[in-house]
Design an enzyme around this catalytic site. Structure first.
Site, PDB file in Angstrom:
ATOM      1  CB  SER A 584      18.157   5.276  44.890  1.00 35.03           C
ATOM      2  OG  SER A 584      17.186   4.430  45.438  1.00 35.03           O
ATOM      3  CG  ASP A 670      20.161   0.910  51.151  1.00 30.96           C
ATOM      4  OD1 ASP A 670      18.965   0.954  51.482  1.00 30.96           O
ATOM      5  OD2 ASP A 670      20.629   1.530  50.195  1.00 30.96           O
ATOM      6  CG  HIS A 705      18.464   4.263  50.615  1.00 31.59           C
ATOM      7  ND1 HIS A 705      18.793   3.348  49.644  1.00 31.59           N
ATOM      8  CD2 HIS A 705      17.809   5.277  49.975  1.00 31.59           C
ATOM      9  CE1 HIS A 705      18.344   3.765  48.465  1.00 31.59           C
ATOM     10  NE2 HIS A 705      17.751   4.928  48.642  1.00 31.59           N
TER      11      HIS A 705
END
Length: 736
Positions: A584, A670, A705
């Protein structure tokens, strides 16, 4: 095109112009998620990744088998009492998800029943079988659960695609049957007020920002749900939760720099939210209602007295009156807001993270020297300070003692009227332990340590080193970076070790000590696993975070490289056998490091990487973009921020060098970091690659995600990642 040939996306130049700078993006068209051509290209990327890494399949299978063998698959949680039932979860071998169970208390006791794997307790009831719910969908994730006080009604939300759009459902636990009503498009989990007559939930806008709070009355259609609150400020993210005594809903709308707070009386279906502290005050804070001697008070954790926070006590009426006066007169807020009586003052060496309220005392979460633990603030002390006694330093408060130097201790259960509270404790090499702590004695009572199969934990070591950053503070002292070094006991600092360096460094998130079974597979292969606690995280207080955000962001990247260099200098890493890992915002770190120092790493794995961050943050219509301005700056309005971000944005700074082997791992659905960012990134990396190392992208077509759903799928993903890294480190063989 064969699977062993890198997929080449067509080029459609798209110009982006800001502040006199024009950037030509040839791959922006890959953002068209509904395009058959895009989907075909993503499948081709998966085929290429599989072809290139096919030789790693035996290693993947070995690591997966090690994870599964070490994990006690038929496992259970420690029962936690709520009302007249004990609640716990079971996991069953071969099943992906947890099963939620409960059993009557039987007697007025706070000693949890002894639960055995595969053995049902007398009166045990399965009230939610996640495996049965997930069996009908390729992806399944619970957004949250909430019970009424009587334990007769369950509200839960579920996501069946990975896009984090949840459906809210209600289950009558006396019959096990869902009620006919449901609410689509919910953000996160629901909150039931104690009677179960009303449920509160959030809805997100097109930018994925939770901005509307609704109240659903049981027995009515969703179209009749009452809109309680709408936050129009695009820079505020709103979350809700019940007060400890479940009388009020606490509503916080905020970002990384300031919050706006409200409370709502949930005992009154017609009540309106009461604004306590407005966003215009620019105070980062949290609100916790507490009742002392019949008086309703508010404890406020805030940064008005200093960046590491202080704790004050006041009343809702006192706060609301100030806010109403400011709003009605629209006068400038020149004086600090009166937050009442200071209880715990600001300290330079202690970060006050927040409090948990009980009827017996206040549990304080505080961080010192990177370690977060709990300390205890008695109601007698709170009374005394409110009546005029001097504030008390957080660092002087009592708390439970633990033996490890580096650990994490956090409250996981604190029923308001209970005589004890529960914490989870773990270290880098200690599996999670559950302790109950008696309010009267503060002595921790071990209830359970997570079992691990066939592991000698004494075979591993954890140590802390401090790497020089090359920067100095205003007083001339050197800034050093904490680095955690994990290794097998047979590994020494002799300069020959393969090493993996992990980092994150954003949003004030701390990489706190945590035990991980998958990590052991790397340590058994002689790999040194190092966690670089770089600036931008919260390990060393608010200042550590602020030194790694906005116009200081590059410190995050240089800290990571400095930590890598120090590992080499101390002999923990062979300079020719170092890999890097991050996800991320940590994936942005990976992209930046790849551009800044590609020669230092043989492999880089970026999970759901935020590598096209400037493009995303320049478009406030994209999910979460406007909320990011408080973390990175606003490049739309500020040319200095634009230029600074452009100087490090991974996608825009790829250059013609020999890059290491790079894997970008992402998910189609995501909503936090869109798949298009790594999809574009790998294209330009391949164009500029002047070495022989491969650049691949693996995309989960049914995940979000967090990747695919289910524990086995999660293990497979971790095994893929670790096999890729171990392969390129030349450390495929286990020493066990």
């Amino acid at each position: 095109m064969s699977d062993s040939t890198p997929p080449q996306a067509k080029k459609i130049p798209t110009e982006r112009t800001h502040h006199g700078d024009t950037f030509v993006d040839s791959y922006e068209w890959l953002r068209e998620k509904d395009s058959a051509e895009v989907i075909e290209h993503l499948h081709a990327e998966n085929a290429y990744a599989e072809a290139i890494t096919a030789s790693q399949q035996p290693l993947r299978e070995a690591i997966f088998s090690e994870i599964r063998h070490r994990t006690v698959e038929t496992d259970l949680s420690v029962p936690s009492r709520r009302g007249q039932s004990w609640y716990f979860t079971r996991t069953i071998e071969g099943e992906q998800h947890a099963i939620y169970c409960r059993v009557p208390v039987g007697r007025d006791s706070w000693t949890p029943p002894q639960v055995q794997a595969g053995v049902a307790l007398a009166g045990e009831e399965t009230f939610f079988d996640t495996n049965a719910e997930a069996a009908r969908h390729p992806f399944y994730q619970l957004g949250g659960m909430s019970l009424n006080a009587a334990g007769t009604l369950l509200a839960y939300s579920e996501d069946t695609s990975g896009d984090e759009l949840y459906t809210l459902r209600f289950r009558d636990l006396s019959s096990g049957v869902n009620l006919p009503e449901e609410v689509e498009g919910v953000h996160g989990g629901p909150v039931l007020e104690p009677t179960g007559q009303r449920a509160y939930y959030m809805v997100a806008d097109a930018a994925w920002r939770p901005h509307r709070l609704y109240m659903h009355t049981l027995g009515t259609h969703a179209e009749q749900d009452r809109l309680i609150l709408e936050i129009t400020d695009e820079q505020l993210w709103t979350g809700v939760g019940l007060s400890a005594d479940k009388r009020e809903l606490v509503i916080i709308s905020g970002n990384s720099e300031y919050d706006e707070s409200r409370i709502l009386d949930v005992t009154d279906p017609e009540a309106q939210p009461v604004l306590l502290i407005s966003a215009e005050r620019r105070i980062l804070h949290s609100i916790d209602p507490i009742e002392v001697d019949g008086e309703r008070l508010l404890l406020i954790t805030h940064n008005q007295a200093g960046p590491n926070n202080a704790l004050s006590v006041t009343t809702a009426d006192e706060l609301a009156a100030q806010t109403r006066a400011e709003t009605s007169t629209e006068r400038p807020r020149e004086q600090p807001l009166d937050l009442g009586t200071l209880v715990l003052p600001h300290e330079e060496t202690v970060k006050l993270e927040g409090v948990t309220i009980t009827a017996a005392q206040v549990i304080v979460a505080a961080r010192r020297d990177t370690v977060e633990s709990v300390q205890l603030l008695s109601l007698d002390l709170l009374r005394a300070v409110r009546e005029g006694a001097a504030p008390v330093l957080t660092s002087t408060l009592p708390g439970p003692d633990f033996e490890d130097e580096l650990y994490t201790c956090a409250v996981i259960a604190a029923e308001y009227e209970a005589p004890l509270f529960r914490v989870a404790y773990e270290s880098w090499l200690t599996p999670t332990r559950i302790y109950d702590i008696d309010h009267a004695s503060a002595s921790p009572l071990l209830r359970r340590e997570t079992p691990v199969n066939d592991v000698d934990l004494e075979a591993y070591c954890a140590t802390r080193i401090w790497a020089p950053s090359g920067d100095t503070r205003a007083d001339g002292s050197e800034i050093t970076i904490p680095v955690t070094v994990l290794h097998h006991r047979d590994v020494s600092a002799d300069g020959t070790n393969p090493a993996l360096v992990y980092g994150y460094g954003s949003y004030e998130m701390s990489m706190d000590p945590s035990f991980g079974i998958p990590r052991l597979s790397l340590l058994d292969r002689g790999i040194v696993f190092a966690i670089a606690h770089v600036r931008g995280g919260g390990e060393l207080g608010r200042g550590w975070y602020e030194d790694g955000k906005k116009l200081n962001k590059i410190n995050t990247f240089t800290d990571f490289i400095a930590a890598t260099d120090h590992l080499v200098e101390l002999g923990w890493a062979d300079p020719s056998r170092i890999a890097a890992l991050g996800g991320s915002a940590g994936g942005l770190l990976m992209g930046a490091v790849a551009n800044l120092a590609p020669e230092k790493y043989v492999a880089i794995l970026a999970q759901v990487p935020f590598v096209d961050n400037l493009t995303s943050i320049l478009d406030p219509e994209l999910p979460l973009s406007a909320l990011e301005w408080e973390e990175w700056g606003n490049p739309i309005t500020d040319p200095e921020v634009y230029r600074y971000m452009k100087s490090y944005a991974p996608y825009e700074n790829v250059r013609e060098v020999a890059y290491p082997a790079i894997a970008a791992v992402t998910s189609l659905n995501d909503t936090r970091v869109l798949y298009v960012e790594p999809a574009k990134w790998v294209q330009v990396l391949r164009e500029h690659q002047r070495g022989e190392a491969p650049v691949v992208m693996k995309i989960e077509m049914d995940g979000g995600h967090g990747g695919a759903s289910g524990r086995y799928e999660s293990w497979k993903e971790r095994a893929w990642d670790y096999a890729f890294l171990a392969h390129h480190l030349g450390a495929s063989e286990s020493r066990r």
